[in-house]
Scaffold this motif. Sequence first.
Motif, PDB file in Angstrom:
ATOM      1  N   ASN A  34       0.777  -1.241   0.000  1.00 42.10           N
ATOM      2  CA  ASN A  34       0.000   0.000   0.000  1.00 42.10           C
ATOM      3  C   ASN A  34       0.807   1.289   0.000  1.00 42.10           C
ATOM      4  O   ASN A  34       0.231   2.369   0.066  1.00 42.10           O
ATOM      5  N   GLN A  35       2.137   1.209  -0.065  1.00 44.50           N
ATOM      6  CA  GLN A  35       2.916   2.439   0.057  1.00 44.50           C
ATOM      7  C   GLN A  35       2.968   3.222  -1.251  1.00 44.50           C
ATOM      8  O   GLN A  35       2.624   4.388  -1.275  1.00 44.50           O
ATOM      9  N   TRP A  36       3.404   2.638  -2.314  1.00 47.67           N
ATOM     10  CA  TRP A  36       3.502   3.332  -3.601  1.00 47.67           C
ATOM     11  C   TRP A  36       2.427   2.777  -4.513  1.00 47.67           C
ATOM     12  O   TRP A  36       2.683   1.873  -5.308  1.00 47.67           O
ATOM     13  N   ILE A  37       1.217   3.304  -4.385  1.00 42.03           N
ATOM     14  CA  ILE A  37       0.089   2.805  -5.169  1.00 42.03           C
ATOM     15  C   ILE A  37      -0.366   3.853  -6.179  1.00 42.03           C
ATOM     16  O   ILE A  37       0.072   5.007  -6.127  1.00 42.03           O
ATOM     17  N   ASN A  38      -1.219   3.441  -7.073  1.00 39.92           N
ATOM     18  CA  ASN A  38      -1.794   4.331  -8.091  1.00 39.92           C
ATOM     19  C   ASN A  38      -0.720   5.042  -8.908  1.00 39.92           C
ATOM     20  O   ASN A  38      -0.839   6.216  -9.233  1.00 39.92           O
ATOM     21  N   GLY A  39       0.351   4.314  -9.213  1.00 38.32           N
ATOM     22  CA  GLY A  39       1.398   4.866 -10.061  1.00 38.32           C
ATOM     23  C   GLY A  39       2.356   5.824  -9.392  1.00 38.32           C
ATOM     24  O   GLY A  39       3.179   6.451 -10.056  1.00 38.32           O
ATOM     25  N   TYR A  40       2.259   5.957  -8.065  1.00 32.66           N
ATOM     26  CA  TYR A  40       3.186   6.829  -7.345  1.00 32.66           C
ATOM     27  C   TYR A  40       4.559   6.176  -7.297  1.00 32.66           C
ATOM     28  O   TYR A  40       4.640   4.958  -7.114  1.00 32.66           O
ATOM     29  N   PRO A  41       5.609   6.919  -7.415  1.00 34.12           N
ATOM     30  CA  PRO A  41       5.688   8.333  -7.778  1.00 34.12           C
ATOM     31  C   PRO A  41       5.512   8.526  -9.285  1.00 34.12           C
ATOM     32  O   PRO A  41       6.076   7.783 -10.079  1.00 34.12           O
ATOM     33  N   GLN A  42       4.721   9.507  -9.647  1.00 35.28           N
ATOM     34  CA  GLN A  42       4.389   9.746 -11.045  1.00 35.28           C
ATOM     35  C   GLN A  42       5.547  10.427 -11.779  1.00 35.28           C
ATOM     36  O   GLN A  42       6.351  11.129 -11.186  1.00 35.28           O
ATOM     37  N   LYS A  43       5.554  10.230 -13.087  1.00 33.31           N
ATOM     38  CA  LYS A  43       6.596  10.803 -13.939  1.00 33.31           C
ATOM     39  C   LYS A  43       6.663  12.328 -13.793  1.00 33.31           C
ATOM     40  O   LYS A  43       7.754  12.905 -13.763  1.00 33.31           O
ATOM     41  N   GLU A  44       5.516  12.970 -13.682  1.00 32.37           N
ATOM     42  CA  GLU A  44       5.493  14.429 -13.541  1.00 32.37           C
ATOM     43  C   GLU A  44       6.208  14.871 -12.257  1.00 32.37           C
ATOM     44  O   GLU A  44       6.981  15.833 -12.266  1.00 32.37           O
ATOM     45  N   LEU A  45       5.947  14.163 -11.159  1.00 35.51           N
ATOM     46  CA  LEU A  45       6.611  14.474  -9.894  1.00 35.51           C
ATOM     47  C   LEU A  45       8.123  14.334 -10.039  1.00 35.51           C
ATOM     48  O   LEU A  45       8.884  15.214  -9.626  1.00 35.51           O
ATOM     49  N   ILE A  46       8.560  13.228 -10.619  1.00 40.91           N
ATOM     50  CA  ILE A  46       9.997  12.982 -10.752  1.00 40.91           C
ATOM     51  C   ILE A  46      10.628  13.977 -11.720  1.00 40.91           C
ATOM     52  O   ILE A  46      11.740  14.466 -11.483  1.00 40.91           O
ATOM     53  N   SER A  47       9.927  14.333 -12.790  1.00 38.61           N
ATOM     54  CA  SER A  47      10.435  15.364 -13.711  1.00 38.61           C
ATOM     55  C   SER A  47      10.644  16.681 -12.969  1.00 38.61           C
ATOM     56  O   SER A  47      11.652  17.372 -13.174  1.00 38.61           O
ATOM     57  N   ASN A  48       9.697  17.026 -12.093  1.00 40.42           N
ATOM     58  CA  ASN A  48       9.839  18.240 -11.282  1.00 40.42           C
ATOM     59  C   ASN A  48      11.011  18.129 -10.309  1.00 40.42           C
ATOM     60  O   ASN A  48      11.742  19.106 -10.102  1.00 40.42           O
ATOM     61  N   GLU A  49      11.187  16.951  -9.711  1.00 38.86           N
ATOM     62  CA  GLU A  49      12.314  16.752  -8.791  1.00 38.86           C
ATOM     63  C   GLU A  49      13.643  16.894  -9.539  1.00 38.86           C
ATOM     64  O   GLU A  49      14.609  17.462  -9.019  1.00 38.86           O
ATOM     65  N   ILE A  50      13.699  16.378 -10.768  1.00 33.83           N
ATOM     66  CA  ILE A  50      14.909  16.526 -11.588  1.00 33.83           C
ATOM     67  C   ILE A  50      15.143  18.013 -11.886  1.00 33.83           C
ATOM     68  O   ILE A  50      16.248  18.529 -11.712  1.00 33.83           O
ATOM     69  N   ALA A  51      14.096  18.701 -12.322  1.00 30.49           N
ATOM     70  CA  ALA A  51      14.213  20.128 -12.663  1.00 30.49           C
ATOM     71  C   ALA A  51      14.654  20.955 -11.454  1.00 30.49           C
ATOM     72  O   ALA A  51      15.412  21.921 -11.601  1.00 30.49           O
ATOM     73  N   ASN A  52      14.214  20.568 -10.260  1.00 31.83           N
ATOM     74  CA  ASN A  52      14.572  21.279  -9.035  1.00 31.83           C
ATOM     75  C   ASN A  52      15.921  20.859  -8.457  1.00 31.83           C
ATOM     76  O   ASN A  52      16.343  21.373  -7.421  1.00 31.83           O
ATOM     77  N   GLY A  53      16.565  19.872  -9.090  1.00 30.52           N
ATOM     78  CA  GLY A  53      17.877  19.421  -8.635  1.00 30.52           C
ATOM     79  C   GLY A  53      17.850  18.532  -7.419  1.00 30.52           C
ATOM     80  O   GLY A  53      18.864  18.376  -6.740  1.00 30.52           O
ATOM     81  N   HIS A  54      16.701  17.904  -7.137  1.00 33.08           N
ATOM     82  CA  HIS A  54      16.554  17.045  -5.952  1.00 33.08           C
ATOM     83  C   HIS A  54      16.738  15.562  -6.244  1.00 33.08           C
ATOM     84  O   HIS A  54      16.897  14.767  -5.318  1.00 33.08           O
ATOM     85  N   CYS A  55      16.628  15.159  -7.493  1.00 37.13           N
ATOM     86  CA  CYS A  55      16.637  13.739  -7.846  1.00 37.13           C
ATOM     87  C   CYS A  55      18.053  13.304  -8.226  1.00 37.13           C
ATOM     88  O   CYS A  55      18.743  13.992  -8.993  1.00 37.13           O
ATOM     89  N   TYR A  56      18.444  12.161  -7.691  1.00 36.05           N
ATOM     90  CA  TYR A  56      19.768  11.601  -7.941  1.00 36.05           C
ATOM     91  C   TYR A  56      19.632  10.173  -8.438  1.00 36.05           C
ATOM     92  O   TYR A  56      18.626   9.508  -8.172  1.00 36.05           O
ATOM     93  N   VAL A  57      20.659   9.726  -9.147  1.00 35.14           N
ATOM     94  CA  VAL A  57      20.717   8.329  -9.558  1.00 35.14           C
ATOM     95  C   VAL A  57      22.027   7.727  -9.083  1.00 35.14           C
ATOM     96  O   VAL A  57      23.028   8.429  -8.914  1.00 35.14           O
ATOM     97  N   CYS A  58      21.985   6.424  -8.865  1.00 37.71           N
ATOM     98  CA  CYS A  58      23.167   5.647  -8.538  1.00 37.71           C
ATOM     99  C   CYS A  58      23.517   4.863  -9.794  1.00 37.71           C
ATOM    100  O   CYS A  58      22.673   4.125 -10.321  1.00 37.71           O
ATOM    101  N   GLU A  59      24.736   5.051 -10.244  1.00 32.85           N
ATOM    102  CA  GLU A  59      25.166   4.460 -11.506  1.00 32.85           C
ATOM    103  C   GLU A  59      26.384   3.584 -11.256  1.00 32.85           C
ATOM    104  O   GLU A  59      27.290   3.974 -10.514  1.00 32.85           O
ATOM    105  N   THR A  60      26.392   2.415 -11.875  1.00 32.57           N
ATOM    106  CA  THR A  60      27.576   1.570 -11.760  1.00 32.57           C
ATOM    107  C   THR A  60      28.715   2.257 -12.502  1.00 32.57           C
ATOM    108  O   THR A  60      28.501   2.954 -13.484  1.00 32.57           O
ATOM    109  N   ASN A  61      29.908   2.037 -12.011  1.00 30.09           N
ATOM    110  CA  ASN A  61      31.072   2.685 -12.602  1.00 30.09           C
ATOM    111  C   ASN A  61      31.925   1.661 -13.336  1.00 30.09           C
ATOM    112  O   ASN A  61      33.149   1.728 -13.300  1.00 30.09           O
ATOM    113  N   ASP A  62      31.260   0.694 -13.977  1.00 31.15           N
ATOM    114  CA  ASP A  62      31.983  -0.308 -14.754  1.00 31.15           C
ATOM    115  C   ASP A  62      32.556   0.339 -16.007  1.00 31.15           C
ATOM    116  O   ASP A  62      31.901   1.167 -16.637  1.00 31.15           O
ATOM    117  N   SER A  63      33.747  -0.072 -16.374  1.00 29.23           N
ATOM    118  CA  SER A  63      34.356   0.509 -17.572  1.00 29.23           C
ATOM    119  C   SER A  63      33.625   0.063 -18.833  1.00 29.23           C
ATOM    120  O   SER A  63      33.570   0.779 -19.822  1.00 29.23           O
TER     121      SER A  63
END
Length: 168
Positions: A34-63
């Motif tokens: 029941n925590q992330w239901i009905n499509g939460y978090p929505q793409k619009e929310l995450i797009s806004n978080e990216i635009a606001n500089g709040h969203c981060y990703v963890c990326e592997t550093n494989d060559s």
Amino acid sequence: MAIVIRKAVLEDIERIMDIFSIARKFMQTTGNPNQWINGYPQKELISNEIANGHCYVCETNDSSEKRVVATFCFIEGPDPTYSYVEDGEWPDDLPYYVIHRLASDGTVHGIASTCIEWGLDKSSVLRVDTHHDNKVMQHLLEKNGFSRCGIIYVANGTPRIAYYRKSE
């Protein structure tokens, strides 16, 4: 495997949404339907978080190939949902950052610890909240030195367990 944490860019949005889908399925299979239901978090929310500089990703550093394996939001307080704590209190009123919407695709272990340590490098005080049924996240937070501080209520009025950690 080395992990690099960087700010998300709009080109990451589809991969981030895939990670949220994987995380929702994981939560459902681990007793947290029941925590992330009905499509939460929505793409619009995450797009806004990216635009606001709040969203981060963890990326592997494989060559050979870099892969985004996790995402989270890191937001400077004060967070209005943290102003009232039921059945407890925050240990102090020091400035803090909040980790929100931490999600992984499950392919790399230790992501939560990596994100928490990264956050503590940026701020000496972190706050996090999670759903009562999210036993996995509760375990990860407690394993990483967080203390329960009570119950907060998110914007839609549902309760979350509030956690706090201060670096030494």
